[in-house]
Scaffold this active site. Structure first.
Site, mmCIF file in Angstrom:
data_model
loop_
_atom_site.group_PDB
_atom_site.id
_atom_site.type_symbol
_atom_site.label_atom_id
_atom_site.label_comp_id
_atom_site.label_asym_id
_atom_site.label_seq_id
_atom_site.Cartn_x
_atom_site.Cartn_y
_atom_site.Cartn_z
ATOM 1 N N VAL A 61 2.095 -7.886 -6.737
ATOM 2 C CA VAL A 61 1.146 -8.593 -6.432
ATOM 3 C C VAL A 61 0.593 -8.217 -5.126
ATOM 4 C CG1 VAL A 61 2.877 -9.871 -4.757
ATOM 5 C CG2 VAL A 61 0.940 -11.281 -6.024
ATOM 6 N N TYR A 62 0.870 -7.265 -4.495
ATOM 7 C CA TYR A 62 0.340 -6.773 -3.314
ATOM 8 C C TYR A 62 -0.919 -6.151 -3.702
ATOM 9 C CZ TYR A 62 4.811 -6.813 -0.985
ATOM 10 O OH TYR A 62 6.059 -7.037 -0.503
ATOM 11 N N ALA A 63 -2.019 -6.716 -3.274
ATOM 12 C CA ALA A 63 -3.681 -6.372 -3.489
ATOM 13 C C ALA A 63 -3.603 -6.277 -4.919
ATOM 14 C CB ALA A 63 -3.753 -4.816 -3.116
ATOM 15 N N ALA A 64 -3.247 -7.447 -5.711
ATOM 16 C CA ALA A 64 -3.328 -7.333 -7.212
ATOM 17 C C ALA A 64 -3.271 -6.086 -7.862
ATOM 18 C CB ALA A 64 -4.786 -8.035 -7.291
ATOM 19 N N GLY A 65 -2.074 -5.475 -7.438
ATOM 20 C CA GLY A 65 -1.926 -4.132 -8.308
ATOM 21 C C GLY A 65 -2.347 -2.636 -7.731
#
Length: 345
Positions: A61-65
């Site tokens: 989920v961090y920076a959408a991958g």
């Protein structure tokens, strides 16, 4: 850099790990956390490795991958020298199976993380939160299948309650499934609730603690006092209000005294990190840094340790009132229930 085994396993991780939430392109909801990428990310990875860090943690989920992609690119051929951990749970799409801890989502999420990281295996695959809508048996069997397939080596959990962790361990034992060896939890001088159940559970049942936010989103660095927060992650996340109380200010005052007594080579952040490093049940502490200066400062905590007197003073300043039922066990049954740090120390 000291290495420690994570729980009852053979996985050795450095006592300080690097949290890659700051790896992004500077957009989206994680943009305020950090925008490190490209050559800057590669340099920070190299600094960590040079100082003995072998443990790198991220999440899909961090920076959408993008955090996973940036970490994989920065590691390159150094991948085999380190331990890579990532997590799954949060929504990654609009579909009903794009979130949570179902078999469908976990297997798809793991394959996606492997692609983004550019690796054949994940050393530690963690469920990022608890999913009350999915039976734990389904989650644990899916994780066990991923272990048997060679896609992941070990499994862990994050943000679970003590009973949820204990139940999962019981299921794994009864069903002969892979079991959680680590729990990633919030813990710091100003956030000590984990001492009531999570750390005792981990110590008793062989689950190592991986600590997130050991500096309380930067508050314990001592840089954010009064009106000095400015345009920082603390300010943007409105987190300062949570530390606007006398107890937190008392903790900073004690850190002030320790820093002054030890001299210019010791910083507030290092004092706070060293306190966590000395706590029972803690295996690894995740460092987050937007700049090389912050990273090197935090890494300096590995070079020294607090005295017992300093630890005791910090304990006293940061102590919180126990909550029920721990309070009842301590207040009315202390003879049979000594404090956890005395019981297991």
């Amino acid at each position: 850099m000291e290495n420690r085994f994570l729980g009852k396993s053979g996985l050795e991780v450095s006592v300080f790990g690097f949290g890659c939430m700051t790896f992004s392109d500077g957009t989206g909801r994680f943009g305020a956390t950090g925008s490190t990428n490209g050559v800057d990310a590669a340099r920070q990875i190299d600094l960590c490795i040079e100082h003995g860090v072998n443990f790198f943690d991220t999440a899909d989920v961090y920076a959408a991958g993008r955090s996973e992609e940036i970490l994989g690119e920065a590691l390159g051929k150094k991948r085999k020298r380190v331990v890579v951990a990532t997590k799954a749970f949060h929504r990654m799409g609009k579909g009903p199976h794009d979130t949570g801890l179902s078999r469908r989502h976990l297997i798809d999420a793991c394959d996606a993380s492997l692609r983004r990281l550019g690796t054949d295996w994940i050393d530690l695959y963690q469920v990022h939160n608890f999913d009350s809508l999915i039976p734990q048996e389904e989650t644990l069997r899916a994780l066990d299948d991923l272990v048997r397939a060679g896609k992941i080596r070990y499994i862990g959990c994050s943000n679970h309650a003590g009973w949820q962790l204990a139940k999962a361990l019981g299921i794994s034992k009864e069903e002969h499934l892979a079991h959680y060896i680590g729990q990633q939890i919030q813990y710091s001088l100003v956030s000590r609730v984990a001492e009531e159940e999570l750390l005792p559970c981990g110590v008793d049942m062989g689950v190592g603690a991986i600590i997130w936010s050991p500096l309380a989103q930067g508050f314990l660095s001592g840089k954010f006092r009064g009106e000095t927060a400015g345009n920082t992650r603390l300010e943007q996340m409105n987190a300062l209000k949570g530390y606007d109380n006398q107890r937190c200010q008392d903790v900073l005052s004690v850190i002030d005294i320790i820093v002054e007594a030890r001299g210019s080579n010791v910083t507030h952040s290092q004092v706070a990190l060293n306190w966590v490093k000395a706590r029972l049940g803690v295996t690894s502490i995740l460092l987050g840094a937007r700049t090389d200066v912050q990273l090197l400062d935090n890494l300096g905590a590995a070079n020294w340790s607090l005295s017992q007197e300093e630890i005791d003073t910090l304990d006293q300043a940061s102590q919180i009132a126990l909550r029920y039922p721990v309070s009842a066990q301590q207040n009315y049954g202390a003879e049979r229930n000594p404090p956890v740090f005395k019981r297991f120390g």
